[in-house]
Design an enzyme around this catalytic site. Structure first.
Site, PDB file in Angstrom:
ATOM      1  N   GLY A   1       0.936  -1.040  -0.144  1.00 41.47           N
ATOM      2  CA  GLY A   1      -0.292   0.135  -0.027  1.00 41.47           C
ATOM      3  C   GLY A   1       0.975   0.911   0.421  1.00 41.47           C
ATOM      4  N   SER A   2       0.795   2.212   0.800  1.00 39.98           N
ATOM      5  CA  SER A   2       0.722   3.260   0.348  1.00 39.98           C
ATOM      6  C   SER A   2       2.493   3.889   1.545  1.00 39.98           C
ATOM      7  CB  SER A   2      -0.098   4.002   1.008  1.00 39.98           C
ATOM      8  OG  SER A   2      -1.020   4.931   0.306  1.00 39.98           O
ATOM      9  N   THR A   3       2.531   2.497   2.016  1.00 43.54           N
ATOM     10  CA  THR A   3       3.875   2.375   3.211  1.00 43.54           C
ATOM     11  C   THR A   3       4.725   2.463   1.526  1.00 43.54           C
ATOM     12  OG1 THR A   3       3.700  -0.195   2.808  1.00 43.54           O
ATOM     13  CG2 THR A   3       3.101   1.105   4.936  1.00 43.54           C
ATOM     14  N   PHE A   4       4.893   2.437  -0.009  1.00 39.70           N
ATOM     15  CA  PHE A   4       5.756   1.676  -0.973  1.00 39.70           C
ATOM     16  C   PHE A   4       5.634   3.319  -1.475  1.00 39.70           C
ATOM     17  CE2 PHE A   4       6.831   0.767  -5.332  1.00 39.70           C
ATOM     18  CZ  PHE A   4       7.886  -0.202  -5.154  1.00 39.70           C
ATOM     19  N   LYS A   5       5.093   4.339  -1.397  1.00 43.79           N
ATOM     20  CA  LYS A   5       5.608   6.016  -1.499  1.00 43.79           C
ATOM     21  C   LYS A   5       6.917   5.825  -1.510  1.00 43.79           C
ATOM     22  CE  LYS A   5       0.408   6.509  -1.699  1.00 43.79           C
ATOM     23  NZ  LYS A   5      -0.959   7.626  -1.164  1.00 43.79           N
TER      24      LYS A   5
END
Length: 647
Positions: A326-330
């Site tokens: 999810g957004s932890t990959f941003k």
């Protein structure tokens, strides 16, 4: 005067009769002795030779003491306890079944027990001791000892058995031991003779399995004289074995226990890592199980309960779980774009709530959009459209290359079972895997940690530690072997410009400490303990167009297995990073609401060395936090660890 001739003849006849009687008696005696000698020397030669052979010297293996496993402070995690048991040897027992029947009057033996012993007796050499029953009470053990003369081939024995005094806390990390199976022996060219001893225990999963080489030790032996019925006459010589090495883990047992209790009955996992040297301080997977059940022989009923639990208590989610990050990959996408030159800290993107591409809409989580967004705000408020736009310029291959640099998409070398590599997709990967060309839509999905991208909690913790330090921190689980500390090489630089890292760190700081940050509710009030982090919410189902028109169904209204995964990664203190944490709550809903509070509590526990102080929380939350801490204390009265079992 001369005797008459008649008298002389009578005397001669008497002497002759006596001589004949005596001679006959002697001949009969010699015949009997000769016959007996022939019987003993010829007819019974084989039997007596066998008896003489059996009254000989035997050599028996002595299993070594298995090495202990402790936490970083020397607290026992895996130890050994005395185990009263009974063994039998075929060469001593003769009629094994008859002996077992007599033994069953002294200790409880089921038909299954006897069938197993008879099976093991037939499979092994006649001199190998076969375990009949272990974990006997002292009374049962004493009865067998007293009656040993009437039980040929049976020997009461005192051995050691593995015990895990902290029950569920380390089940997934340390694992458990169990009897050697045929599967264990497959592929071993010259197996250790110890492995041929029935019911000899070796590591099955976790550290117990992957450091079996140092934990097992080397066997000793003893020379004993036994008589023809297999009874031990005396011990002639004894050579003690070499005990296995003791292992010290990097994990802090108190922190591990706190994390395990904090996760409760959620299907979740949490990793805490020292960013300075890679030491794993805690690695908890929930729910857990009691490894002692497997050592003693778990029942089918108990095993089925574990297998049928949809929260998968037997799985080590820390390293086996592979989730869309999810957004932890941003942060990965942002650093790749900064390195590529497609992005700088001043770059802005307009977010109307979606991106139109190829006749399809890629939605932002915020239906109305974020408006004009730069890097810092894109991280703080987790704008999806910002990353849709920049990912198209960078391309998937460069994004995945940055992910690998940060520790994703690789198998970290730890003594744990079934460690996943995760997935960092590339154009070549998709062509090899699916025989399909990579599409721009795939890149758009991957930019926010969806689509093909998968990562484990361990990998996310490594990614966070490397982002916090700019160095290639490598996770470590074994701190010392037999008191000799394993060397830790200084982590090399990632080669990422400090200005790029600072820009991303500033955004992570805003996620938690800015009023507009997605995880502001999970902030730390204490200035010296503030954390920087990033929330993530990964979908496990597709949202239809009609659902978007009528309104997306809330996670709480969905069946548990269809709810989003909740993720959160963080490091603290924000201005001088020491620890990194990654939390994944399966089907937990929002990362900010379900995972971020857990990460905050865990980081405060590590930083303070005790249960968190309510004063470290925002004032409006302190009453609720106090209640939570009281509940944790009730579950662990000393505030740190449950009472240790005697070992």
């Amino acid at each position: 005067m001369r005797r008459p001739v008649r008298d002389s003849e009578d005397s001669h006849r008497k002497l002759t009769r006596r001589a004949l009687v005596m001679g006959g008696a002697m001949a009969a005696t010699i015949a009997v002795l000769g016959g007996r000698m022939r019987y003993l020397g010829v007819d019974q030669a084989e039997d007596f030779a066998l008896l003489a052979e059996q009254n000989r010297v035997n050599i028996q293996l002595i299993p070594p003491d298995r090495g202990l496993i402790t936490d970083r402070n020397g607290k026992l995690i895996a130890g050994n306890e005395q185990n009263y048991r009974v063994v039998i040897t075929r060469e001593g027992a003769g009629d094994v079944e008859a002996v077992l029947n007599r033994l069953s009057h002294l200790i409880p033996l089921t038909r299954g027990d006897m069938e197993r012993v008879l099976r093991d007796v037939g499979r092994n050499p006649s001199f190998v001791p076969i375990p009949v029953k272990d974990r006997l009470s002292w009374e049962e053990f004493s009865r067998v000892t007293v009656n040993a003369p009437a039980l040929p081939g049976v020997s009461p024995d005192v051995g050691l058995s593995r015990v895990y005094p902290r029950d569920t806390d380390f089940a997934h990390v340390v694992g458990y031991v169990g009897p050697v199976s045929e599967k264990d022996l497959e592929g071993i060219e010259n197996p250790d003779p110890l492995l041929r001893i029935p019911k000899f225990q070796i590591g099955k999963i976790g550290v117990e399995k992957w450091r079996e080489d140092v934990l097992r030790g080397a066997a000793g032996n003893r020379k004993i004289e036994v008589n023809h019925v297999g009874r031990v006459m005396r011990e002639l010589e004894r050579t003690e074995g070499e005990a296995g090495a003791d292992l010290m883990l990097t994990i802090d047992a108190d922190v591990q226990n706190f994390v395990q209790v904090r996760l409760g009955e959620e299907s979740a996992s949490c990793v805490v890592m020292d960013v300075t040297n890679g030491d794993i301080i805690a690695a908890a997977s929930a729910p857990s199980f009691d490894p002692n059940l497997f050592v003693r022989g778990i029942s089918s009923a108990n095993y089925n309960v574990l297998m049928q639990n949809d929260h998968r208590p037997l799985a080590n989610k820390v390293v086996q779980g592979a989730y869309p990050p999810g957004s932890t990959f941003k942060m990965v996408t942002a650093l790749a774009a900064l390195a590529d030159g497609s992005l700088d800290v001043e770059t802005t993107v307009r977010c109307p709530g979606y991106l139109e591409f190829g006749g399809r809409r890629f939605h932002c989580w915020k239906h109305g959009g974020h408006g004009k967004v730069d890097l810092a705000r894109s991280l703080a408020e987790s704008c999806d459209v910002f990353y849709y736009e920049i990912a198209q310029k960078v391309g998937i291959d460069k994004i995945s290359e940055m992910g690998r640099r940060l520790g994703l998409g690789m198998r970290h070398d730890l003594p744990m079972s079934a460690i996943t590599e995760g997935i960092l997709p590339t154009k070549e990967w998709k062509q090899t895997k699916y025989k399909q060309d990579w599409r721009i839509g795939d890149t758009i999905n991957a930019s926010i940690g969806q689509g093909y991208v998968l990562a484990s909690p361990l990998q996310l913790a490594v990614m966070t530690a490397r982002t916090a330090t700019g160095r290639a921190v490598v996770p470590r689980l074994i701190r010392a072997i037999d008191g000799v500390e394993t060397k830790v090489a200084e982590a090399e630089s990632l080669g990422i410009p400090e200005s790029h890292l600072e820009a991303v760190r500033a955004g992570m700081n805003s996620v938690v400490n800015s009023q507009h940050g997605t995880s502001y509710g999970a902030r730390v009030a204490a200035a010296d303990k503030k954390m920087a982090g990033k929330s993530g919410t990964s979908q496990v189902r597709n949202i239809s167009a009609s659902e978007r028109e009528t309104g997306v169904v809330a996670n709480t209204d969905l069946p548990w297995k269809f709810r989003d995964h909740a993720l959160f990664v963080a490091y603290a203190p924000a201005d001088a990073p020491r620890y990194a944490v990654a939390v994944v709550v399966e089907h937990g809903g929002g990362g900010s609401s379900a995972a971020a509070p857990v990460a905050r509590d865990v980081l405060l526990r590590v930083l303070t060395g005790a249960l968190p102080d309510p004063a470290d929380y925002p004032e409006t939350q302190r009453k609720r936090i106090q209640s939570m801490l009281e509940e944790l204390r009730l579950r662990n009265p000393d505030g740190t660890m449950p009472a240790e079992k005697k070992v």
